[in-house]
Motif scaffolding. Sequence first.
Motif, PDB file in Angstrom:
ATOM      1  N   ARG A 206      31.662  89.824  64.208  1.00 53.38           N
ATOM      2  CA  ARG A 206      31.124  89.013  65.125  1.00 53.38           C
ATOM      3  C   ARG A 206      29.985  89.902  65.845  1.00 53.38           C
ATOM      4  O   ARG A 206      28.896  89.343  66.483  1.00 53.38           O
ATOM      5  CB  ARG A 206      32.344  88.848  66.128  1.00 53.38           C
ATOM      6  CG  ARG A 206      31.794  87.619  67.237  1.00 53.38           C
ATOM      7  CD  ARG A 206      32.918  87.091  67.913  1.00 53.38           C
ATOM      8  NE  ARG A 206      32.483  85.807  68.846  1.00 53.38           N
ATOM      9  CZ  ARG A 206      32.359  84.799  68.433  1.00 53.38           C
ATOM     10  NH1 ARG A 206      32.868  84.283  67.103  1.00 53.38           N
ATOM     11  NH2 ARG A 206      31.987  83.597  69.102  1.00 53.38           N
ATOM     12  N   LEU A 207      30.202  91.214  66.208  1.00 52.38           N
ATOM     13  CA  LEU A 207      29.195  92.035  66.484  1.00 52.38           C
ATOM     14  C   LEU A 207      27.655  92.025  66.022  1.00 52.38           C
ATOM     15  O   LEU A 207      26.902  92.008  66.414  1.00 52.38           O
ATOM     16  CB  LEU A 207      29.613  93.432  67.094  1.00 52.38           C
ATOM     17  CG  LEU A 207      30.936  93.720  68.099  1.00 52.38           C
ATOM     18  CD1 LEU A 207      31.658  94.986  67.836  1.00 52.38           C
ATOM     19  CD2 LEU A 207      30.238  93.325  69.370  1.00 52.38           C
ATOM     20  N   LEU A 210      26.278  88.946  66.669  1.00 58.52           N
ATOM     21  CA  LEU A 210      25.684  88.875  68.052  1.00 58.52           C
ATOM     22  C   LEU A 210      24.618  89.758  68.091  1.00 58.52           C
ATOM     23  O   LEU A 210      24.224  89.944  69.482  1.00 58.52           O
ATOM     24  CB  LEU A 210      26.607  89.245  68.964  1.00 58.52           C
ATOM     25  CG  LEU A 210      27.897  88.390  69.132  1.00 58.52           C
ATOM     26  CD1 LEU A 210      28.936  88.734  70.022  1.00 58.52           C
ATOM     27  CD2 LEU A 210      27.501  87.261  69.927  1.00 58.52           C
ATOM     28  N   LEU A 268      24.330  97.413  71.550  1.00 56.88           N
ATOM     29  CA  LEU A 268      23.801  96.023  71.822  1.00 56.88           C
ATOM     30  C   LEU A 268      22.597  95.802  72.510  1.00 56.88           C
ATOM     31  O   LEU A 268      22.370  96.755  73.380  1.00 56.88           O
ATOM     32  CB  LEU A 268      24.997  95.207  72.302  1.00 56.88           C
ATOM     33  CG  LEU A 268      26.466  95.229  71.475  1.00 56.88           C
ATOM     34  CD1 LEU A 268      27.419  94.484  72.059  1.00 56.88           C
ATOM     35  CD2 LEU A 268      25.901  93.897  70.364  1.00 56.88           C
ATOM     36  N   PHE A 272      22.611  91.656  76.134  1.00 53.08           N
ATOM     37  CA  PHE A 272      24.003  91.397  75.977  1.00 53.08           C
ATOM     38  C   PHE A 272      24.855  91.842  77.396  1.00 53.08           C
ATOM     39  O   PHE A 272      24.657  93.236  77.660  1.00 53.08           O
ATOM     40  CB  PHE A 272      24.689  92.153  74.947  1.00 53.08           C
ATOM     41  CG  PHE A 272      26.028  91.908  74.572  1.00 53.08           C
ATOM     42  CD1 PHE A 272      26.313  90.789  73.599  1.00 53.08           C
ATOM     43  CD2 PHE A 272      27.093  92.451  74.941  1.00 53.08           C
ATOM     44  CE1 PHE A 272      27.443  90.539  73.104  1.00 53.08           C
ATOM     45  CE2 PHE A 272      28.584  91.962  74.592  1.00 53.08           C
ATOM     46  CZ  PHE A 272      28.743  91.245  73.737  1.00 53.08           C
ATOM     47  N   ASP A 276      28.874  87.964  78.109  1.00 54.00           N
ATOM     48  CA  ASP A 276      29.051  87.814  76.622  1.00 54.00           C
ATOM     49  C   ASP A 276      30.202  88.741  76.018  1.00 54.00           C
ATOM     50  O   ASP A 276      30.943  88.158  75.090  1.00 54.00           O
ATOM     51  CB  ASP A 276      27.762  88.482  75.906  1.00 54.00           C
ATOM     52  CG  ASP A 276      26.599  87.812  76.431  1.00 54.00           C
ATOM     53  OD1 ASP A 276      26.594  86.674  76.274  1.00 54.00           O
ATOM     54  OD2 ASP A 276      25.575  88.298  76.504  1.00 54.00           O
ATOM     55  N   PHE A 280      33.454  87.135  73.771  1.00 58.32           N
ATOM     56  CA  PHE A 280      33.445  88.073  72.530  1.00 58.32           C
ATOM     57  C   PHE A 280      35.309  88.271  72.563  1.00 58.32           C
ATOM     58  O   PHE A 280      35.996  88.160  71.528  1.00 58.32           O
ATOM     59  CB  PHE A 280      33.030  89.505  72.627  1.00 58.32           C
ATOM     60  CG  PHE A 280      33.368  90.460  71.611  1.00 58.32           C
ATOM     61  CD1 PHE A 280      32.647  90.166  70.452  1.00 58.32           C
ATOM     62  CD2 PHE A 280      34.468  91.163  71.613  1.00 58.32           C
ATOM     63  CE1 PHE A 280      33.185  91.113  69.465  1.00 58.32           C
ATOM     64  CE2 PHE A 280      34.767  92.072  70.573  1.00 58.32           C
ATOM     65  CZ  PHE A 280      34.159  91.851  69.516  1.00 58.32           C
TER      66      PHE A 280
END
Lengths: 321, 321
Positions: A206-207, A210, A268, A272, A276, A280
Motif C-alpha cells: 500500500r505504501l 501511495l 513519503l 502525505f 492519509d 492507511f
Amino acid sequence: MSAALRLGRGGEFDRLRRIFARLGRTGQSLGDDCALIRVGRTWLAVSIDLSLEDVHFRTAWLSFADIGWRSVAAALSDLAADGAEPIGVVVSLGVPGKGRGRGKGEGDPAAEIMAGVGAAARRVGAHVLGGDLVRSDRYLVDVCVLGWTVRPVRRHGARPGDGVWVTGALGGAQLALQALAAGRRPPPGLFRRFARPVPRIAAGRRLAALGARAMIDVSDGLAADAAHLAAASGIRVEIAVEQVPRFRSVPGHVAVASGEEFELLVALPPRFTDRDARSFRVATRVPLTRIGRCVRGSGVRLTDHGRAIAAPKGFDHFPAG
Amino acid sequence: MSAALRLGRGGEFDRLRRIFARLGRTGQSLGDDCALIRVGRTWLAVSIDLSLEDVHFRTAWLSFADIGWRSVAAALSDLAADGAEPIGVVVSLGVPGKGRGRGKGEGDPAAEIMAGVGAAARRVGAHVLGGDLVRSDRYLVDVCVLGWTVRPVRRHGARPGDGVWVTGALGGAQLALQALAAGRRPPPGLFRRFARPVPRIAAGRRLAALGARAMIDVSDGLAADAAHLAAASGIRVEIAVEQVPRFRSVPGHVAVASGEEFELLVALPPRFTDRDARSFRVATRVPLTRIGRCVRGSGVRLTDHGRAIAAPKGFDHFPAG
C-alpha cells in the motif's frame, strides 16, 4: 537487473564492498533489500536471509516452529520493504543428527521448523516452493524469498522535504530479548511479537501504491536503518525520538536501537498527511506515524524534544555525517 | 506451481515426506530438481543447495574460490537438469571470524569464496544477484539459483521404450575424493573436474529441445539418481554398467556410485539414435552415451555384460523394486 546484499552488523560494510568489487558489474546496487529482475512490465524481487543458531536464535528461547516462522518472516520483511507481493520461499535447513534441543511435545525438529516456515509463508499468501536439508552441528535456516512488484520501492528515492514515517510500534523485540537473556519469559503479547513477527507485506504494497519514495525494513535498528536509507538517497534523515511509536515501558533510546523489529521505515512525499496515515491504518490495520523528515545533508540526526542526542551503540560503523 | 525438495543422502527420505506432509498442497511434486513458477508462457525455475564445511567440502582440499565455484555449480546443475537457462544466483555465506583456514596467498575468505561464486556463475551466463553474510563456526555456502525454461523437463516423464543416456564421463569425482582423502593431490585434470565442475547448462537446454522425456543430474550417484527418475516416472530403469562412460581407471561399480558428478541422466524417446548423439556432441562438445533403457516395472536393474549386479552402497534407502 539490480543486485542486493544484506549488510551484516559490526563493521562488515568494507568487507562486503570488497566482496562485491570482485563481482564486477553486478555490485552496482549494493545494499538494497531485494535484487530485482525485470520480467516484461513487472519485476521479480529476490532476497536471501540466513538465520544461525546462537547468532540469530537460541533453541532454549524459541520452539522449532517459532524458529522457522521467525526466519521466514525476516526474509519476507525484505519483500515488504520493496513493496512486493510474495510468490514463495525456498528454504535450506541444517539440522543436528539427534534432533538436539527438542522440547517436550515437540516432534522431529526439521518437521517442526518447516511447519513454522509454512505457517509464516501462508500468513502472507506465499508458498513453500522447495528446500534442501543437511545435517549440521547447529541449526540453521536459510530462506530465499521471491515476489512480484510492479513499482519497486528502493532505499535511494528519498528527497529533501519528504516526511519520514514508521509502521507499528518499536522496541518490543529488544524488550523480549532482554527478558529472555535474563531467564524470564516475556508476557505473551510481547513474546508473540518476538517469536512470530508478521511481515508488513500488505502495508508495504500500500505504501508503494501511495507513492513511497524510499523504504527499508527495521532490521538493524531504526537509527541504523535510517542511516542506510539516508546514505542510499544522498540526504539526511532527522528523527524526533519522542515521536517514535513504541511498546509500553520502552525508552526512546531503546526504540531507535532495537533490531529485528520488521516494521517499515518509509519516506513519503510532503503531500502525505496525518489524515492519509489514518486512512492507511483503516485499510491495513497497521499504524503509520510521522517521526521525522528528510533534509539536505547526510547521515541521521536524532533529537529528543528538539535536543540532539547520540546515536545508539552498534550504529557507529555507518557514515552518520 | 510445483515444489521441489532435494533428497539428502542416508535415509532422509521418510523424514522429508513427513516434513512436506506438514506443508499441505505445496508438497505435491516432491523430489524434482527445481521448483517451477508459471510466468505467462514460460516457467521460472528455482532451486537451493546448501554446502557445509566438513559435510560437502574441506578447506584443506579446496581453495576458497574452489569452494565458491563448486557450491554454485552444484546448484546450477539442478537448473541444467530441468533444461533451464540461468538468470542468476543469490548466495548466503557463513564465515568464521578470523578467516580460519586461509591458505598462502589467499585474501579474505568471504571475498575469495564470492570470487569463485562469480566465476562459476559467469561461466554459464548467470549473474550474482545478492546475498547475505553471517559469522559462523564453520564455512557454509547456500546457493539459490533462478532460471527460465519454456519447456521444463522433470523426472516423471520417462516411458517404457525410452533410451537412457548420460552426458560426459563418470567416476572422476569419486576418484579425486579418494586421492584427497588419502592425502594425495589428484592429477590436475582430475582435480579440476572435482574442484571446478562445469554445470551442463547448454547440454540440458539442448536435450530439452530434442524432446527429453525425463532428466536428473547425477548428484547422489548414477544408480541412486536413476532410481529417483524411475520412481518419479513409474518405470524401471535398466543400466548396462559396462556401457557407462567413465574416467580412465575407474571401475564400473565406482562409476555408478560416484556422487556429485553433475552430469545429466536423461530418458530420450526411442527415435533418438546414436547418430543424434553425435550431432549433440558436435553442437555442445559434450559426449552423450546410451547406457540403458526404460521398461515396465519399478526401481533400477544394473547389469554387467548381461549379468545382474548389486546396487552400490548408499543406495538401499530407495525403492529399487
